[in-house]
Design an enzyme around this catalytic site. Structure first.
Site, PDB file in Angstrom:
ATOM      1  N   ALA B  54       0.802  -1.389  -0.023  1.00 34.31           N
ATOM      2  CA  ALA B  54      -0.066   0.097   0.058  1.00 34.31           C
ATOM      3  C   ALA B  54       0.852   1.177   0.189  1.00 34.31           C
ATOM      4  CB  ALA B  54      -0.971   0.022   1.147  1.00 34.31           C
ATOM      5  N   GLN B 202       3.950 -13.217  -2.068  1.00 39.37           N
ATOM      6  CA  GLN B 202       4.988 -12.109  -1.600  1.00 39.37           C
ATOM      7  C   GLN B 202       5.681 -12.375  -0.168  1.00 39.37           C
ATOM      8  OE1 GLN B 202       1.655 -12.089  -2.239  1.00 39.37           O
ATOM      9  NE2 GLN B 202       1.215 -10.177  -3.520  1.00 39.37           N
ATOM     10  N   ASP B 243      -3.763  -2.481   4.038  1.00 39.78           N
ATOM     11  CA  ASP B 243      -3.968  -1.898   2.815  1.00 39.78           C
ATOM     12  C   ASP B 243      -4.931  -0.659   2.804  1.00 39.78           C
ATOM     13  OD1 ASP B 243      -3.053  -4.739   1.681  1.00 39.78           O
ATOM     14  OD2 ASP B 243      -2.768  -3.183   0.173  1.00 39.78           O
ATOM     15  N   ASN B 253      -6.533  -6.322   4.633  1.00 42.96           N
ATOM     16  CA  ASN B 253      -4.929  -6.685   4.176  1.00 42.96           C
ATOM     17  C   ASN B 253      -5.164  -7.843   3.426  1.00 42.96           C
ATOM     18  OD1 ASN B 253      -2.129  -6.038   4.710  1.00 42.96           O
ATOM     19  ND2 ASN B 253      -2.224  -7.755   5.789  1.00 42.96           N
ATOM     20  N   LYS B 254      -3.990  -8.174   2.909  1.00 39.87           N
ATOM     21  CA  LYS B 254      -3.707  -9.378   1.974  1.00 39.87           C
ATOM     22  C   LYS B 254      -4.594 -10.539   2.435  1.00 39.87           C
ATOM     23  CE  LYS B 254      -1.843  -9.529  -0.852  1.00 39.87           C
ATOM     24  NZ  LYS B 254      -2.207  -9.225  -2.176  1.00 39.87           N
TER      25      LYS B 254
END
Lengths: 349, 349
Positions: B54, B202, B243, B253-254
């Protein structure tokens, strides 16, 4: 109610006197059956997960052991028995977590022991019948697990599962997926959410494949999306398989099962474990006693033929985790849906 | 206490008048920097996750917007302003979930609006300074987040993180990883467990890479192993990035963050979210209001160049999930470790 036939793959069986398996490492890209008669090949197939799933590796171990001994029937009794003992020991320890592998191999060797005075051919025939019986009984256990599990489903149910506890994991219609197949057979619409199951993706490669080909509605998700899916979808229950269940009901199953059980509890979604009696190990008091296989880091670091982590980075590679009994709503077995205090009925099955 | 320098990658910055990023889709196999000056290339880099995280996409959006306008400075004021408006709108909506992208683009355009009567060159210079300020402030915010987060760590701490909220996700030393870098700088031994973060990994590709190269002890795990790791390892806390954070403290978030928060609560492990004030969106009351990006099913079905599910199988492809505020122990911000009732201090930063 409309009834339609369901078509499921046959993961493990006899082909003449060989062990025939579907090479599951190639799915979903390629469907290939392979026939094995050498003990080294049987062990390789089990260790590299060409055949996998606790019931299926039990059957593969039993049939594979007998198939590998065929070539020694013509030799001396001493040589035959020595080979039996050695191969049985090697196969039963090919993978450590599933209870069914040692259980099935021991059943076959026990038959040979009963035939201690028989000639090789007679002993071998008896072992072959026992391996066949293990396969046939597993098929029947799957059907019964399916019937008991079917009582938990209704038209429109949505079920989350993990890994593959389907036809590809058994000799029949699966354990966790058995109720779903029977529901489909009866024309009930059941939707399955299948966690992909890293590192080897049995959920997306195998469960999605076998359910799709049987016409069952399946949605694949990354394992880490399960909690979000529990919030987003109207999920009725979780059903997973098991590799070994201790006397107190603690369950070893594919890594990720424990996290699903915690998330299901958080969302007040019933969490069921489907497994035949051969998966129960009454010699172990609890989950801490279950041996957990750790697999090589490369399955995580580069499973897709491309490096997905730095070469040298260490990996936590436990292939299974242990879900404490208190997170399990019920155990779907061939003898009914049981709670830990009710396992006595499974002993000596 | 011993102090050593830490070496972190620079994910996003100016290179002359171009946006320079590390192409993160190539890591860990290849380290490659690319320079972008066309708006289409900036958008492509953001959408295909060459630059992600982000704070980093906020900075990339700001620098990328300004870089893309350089070629129009010589034109008419009308053409320049029209291009600015169009490109800003396209970049700010390149990805929907991260709050920082629209926030950073809006800061740059606001500066141009203040210079409504200025010539192109003067407006462009002011925007360039603003984009640089966003980068510099982010670097400073990372450092402060690190200092506040450091108070949660001790020599020997073990921290679980998810996805990448490190240097690669920011203009500085990261958000979730900032306390870890500062601990390493002070000679504290901190161990990091990094969930690989399917579908685009990631965690294993980026977090493991940047921590390893900085000499931090990191262990990679499949996302589904997190609950087992919480049982197995002596885990002190979980720290993740964000995020977008709604006014009530709900966190997008992810995907996978929500499941981790549930598992952490089950294991009574503190769960922290590290994020700068630019991630907070006070215009949204709660998590239900946060737009969640759904990405294509192919990232799950065949992300590594090999089919990992049947072609036709549908996928639940949410890239983010929402963790309710009540599962968050605290928010590590540049203004301190806050609880939802204490966000007022972040407003108008």
């Amino acid at each position: 109610m409309a009834s339609r036939s369901i078509d499921v793959p046959r993961a493990v069986r006899w082909h003449d006197d060989a062990l025939r398996i579907i090479d599951q490492t190639l799915l979903p890209s390629e469907y290939k059956e392979i026939d094995l008669v050498e003990v080294d090949d049987v062990i390789e197939a089990i260790q590299s997960l060409r055949v996998r799933g606790a019931p299926a590796i039990g059957i593969a171990g039993a049939i594979g052991l007998v198939a590998s001994l065929r070539q020694y029937v013509e030799g001396t009794g001493l040589a035959f028995r020595a080979r039996l003992a050695e191969s049985a020991e090697r196969i039963r320890s090919a993978r450590p977590t599933a209870a069914n592998l040692a259980w099935a191999v021991d059943r076959v060797t026990a038959v040979a022991d009963e035939k201690a005075d028989a000639d090789n051919a007679e002993a071998w025939d008896a072992m072959r019948r026992e391996a066949t019986a293990i396969l046939e009984e597993d098929r029947e256990m799957c059907r019964r697990i399916g019937e008991h599990g079917l009582t938990l489903l209704r038209d429109g149910s949505t079920v989350l599962t993990h890994c593959n506890a389907g036809a590809l994991a058994t000799g029949g219609i699966g354990t966790a997926l058995a109720p779903i197949y029977l529901a489909a057979q009866q024309g009930l619409k059941v939707r399955v959410l299948s966690g992909e199951t890293r590192p080897l993706l049995q959920g997306s490669r195998l469960t999605a494949w076998e359910l799709s080909r049987a016409g069952v509605d399946v949605l694949v998700l990354t394992d880490n999306a399960a909690a979000a899916a529990m919030s987003r979808f109207d999920l009725d229950l979780v059903i997973v398989g098991a590799d070994r269940i201790a006397a107190n009901g603690d369950v070893a199953n594919k890594i990720g099962t424990y996290g699903l059980a915690i998330a299901a509890r958080h969302h007040v979604i019933p969490f069921y474990v489907a497994a035949p009696s051969s998966t129960f190990d009454f010699s172990l008091a609890g989950g801490d006693d279950i041996p957990i296989e750790e697999r090589g880091g490369d399955e995580v670091r580069g499973a897709f033929g491309r490096p997905t982590a730095p070469d040298s980075v260490p990996v936590f590679g436990a292939a299974f985790d242990v879900t404490p009994a208190e997170l399990v709503t019920g155990f779907i077995t061939e003898r009914g849906i049981l709670m830990p205090g009710e396992f006595e009925v499974l002993r000596g099955m």
